[in-house]
Write a protein that holds these residues in place. Structure first.
Motif, PDB file in Angstrom:
ATOM      1  N   THR A   1       5.827   0.811  -3.898  1.00 16.96           N
ATOM      2  CA  THR A   1       7.275   0.973  -3.994  1.00 16.96           C
ATOM      3  C   THR A   1       7.833   1.581  -2.714  1.00 16.96           C
TER       4      THR A   1
ATOM      5  N   THR B   1       8.328  -3.176  -5.363  1.00 20.45           N
ATOM      6  CA  THR B   1       9.563  -2.672  -5.962  1.00 20.45           C
ATOM      7  C   THR B   1      10.318  -1.843  -4.934  1.00 20.45           C
TER       8      THR B   1
ATOM      9  N   TRP C   1       5.968   8.806  -9.401  1.00 22.54           N
ATOM     10  CA  TRP C   1       4.901   8.294  -8.539  1.00 22.54           C
ATOM     11  C   TRP C   1       3.678   9.189  -8.607  1.00 22.54           C
TER      12      TRP C   1
ATOM     13  N   THR D   1       4.275  -5.072  -8.599  1.00 21.14           N
ATOM     14  CA  THR D   1       5.522  -4.345  -8.825  1.00 21.14           C
ATOM     15  C   THR D   1       5.330  -3.369  -9.984  1.00 21.14           C
TER      16      THR D   1
END
Length: 259
Positions: free
Chosen positions: A68, A92, A183, A241
């Motif tokens: 990401t 993403t 995350w 993703t």
């Protein structure tokens, strides 16, 4: 009681009182840090879901990691998109409104056209937990509207600035149809331009079902991406993703996903 004995007793009581105060302070701090919002891991969400996975990646079987990028689009993003296209990868992007979507709508359109997942990273990157409900909602809705205007689609994912969220933010996200994505890997690429260091930090922290956080607007990040991708593939990872990582589960509005 002799004077010396009274002094010793006072010192003992003071020491005991200090220790008790320290324990109480720790307890208070722990109470303040208790999570007040609904959260789960991508793996737990995926394992509870039933059904088939669309596409050609099934992270119940593959060793997946989500890649990401926060804070774009920016002038460095097209080079990143070139790299991802060459590698046939989709990631993403959590995009920001002011100075980014508003300034580079054509780059956002390219992200979407090339199949990348677009998430919401607020309008001005203010900590949502520091704002009132109306202002926090405005930070998200302005970005939702801007993304939809450019791409034709409203995001279903958001990333709170600095990862700061709470019950109020979660309720706003639930109302707006947004799942929160945290995350497990950060290169802290905002504090260094050393691409080799960024690569090392990512690889040192990455585990299966993790979510990697990078920022494509920082100078050292995009040059690090080819090496990161190459090393992850060599270690057997499939780069996906966030939604692919969750599948067959669907992102649930208001839920915070953190590995």
């Amino acid at each position: 009681m002799p004077v010396n004995a009274r002094i010793r007793r006072s010192r003992t009581l003071f020491a005991v009182g200090t220790a008790v105060a320290a324990v109480l302070a720790v307890a208070v701090n722990l109470a303040l840090t208790v999570t007040t919002y609904d959260h789960t891991s991508p793996r737990a969400a995926r394992d509870k879901a039933s059904g088939s996975v669309g596409g050609n990646v099934d992270c119940r079987k593959a060793k997946c990691v989500a890649l990401t990028f926060d804070g774009g689009p920016s002038l460095t993003t097209p080079r990143l998109l070139d790299i991802l296209k060459q590698e046939d990868l989709h990631v993403t992007f959590f995009v920001q409104g002011k100075g980014h979507i508003a300034k580079y709508p054509e780059i956002l359109r390219r992200m979407s056209d090339e199949g990348h997942e677009i998430g919401n990273h607020t309008w001005t990157h203010k900590r949502l937990t520091d704002l009132g409900v109306a202002d926090a909602r405005r930070e998200l809705t302005r970005t939702q509207d801007a993304v939809e205007k450019v791409t034709g689609t409203r995001p279903v994912l958001m990333r709170p600035p600095e990862g700061r969220t709470n019950r109020e933010v979660s309720e706003i996200c639930r109302d707006l149809g947004l799942a929160q994505v945290l995350w497990s890997v950060t290169a802290k690429d905002y504090e260094t331009t050393d691409s080799a260091l960024i690569t090392k930090r990512v690889l040192d922290q990455t585990r299966r079902d993790g979510i990697i956080l990078l920022h494509d607007l920082h100078k050292g990040t995009v040059p690090a991406v080819p090496g990161i991708i190459r090393a992850l593939k060599q270690r057997g990872y499939t780069i996906v993703t966030v939604s692919q990582l969750l599948a067959p589960a669907k992102p649930q509005p208001g839920m915070a996903y953190r590995p």
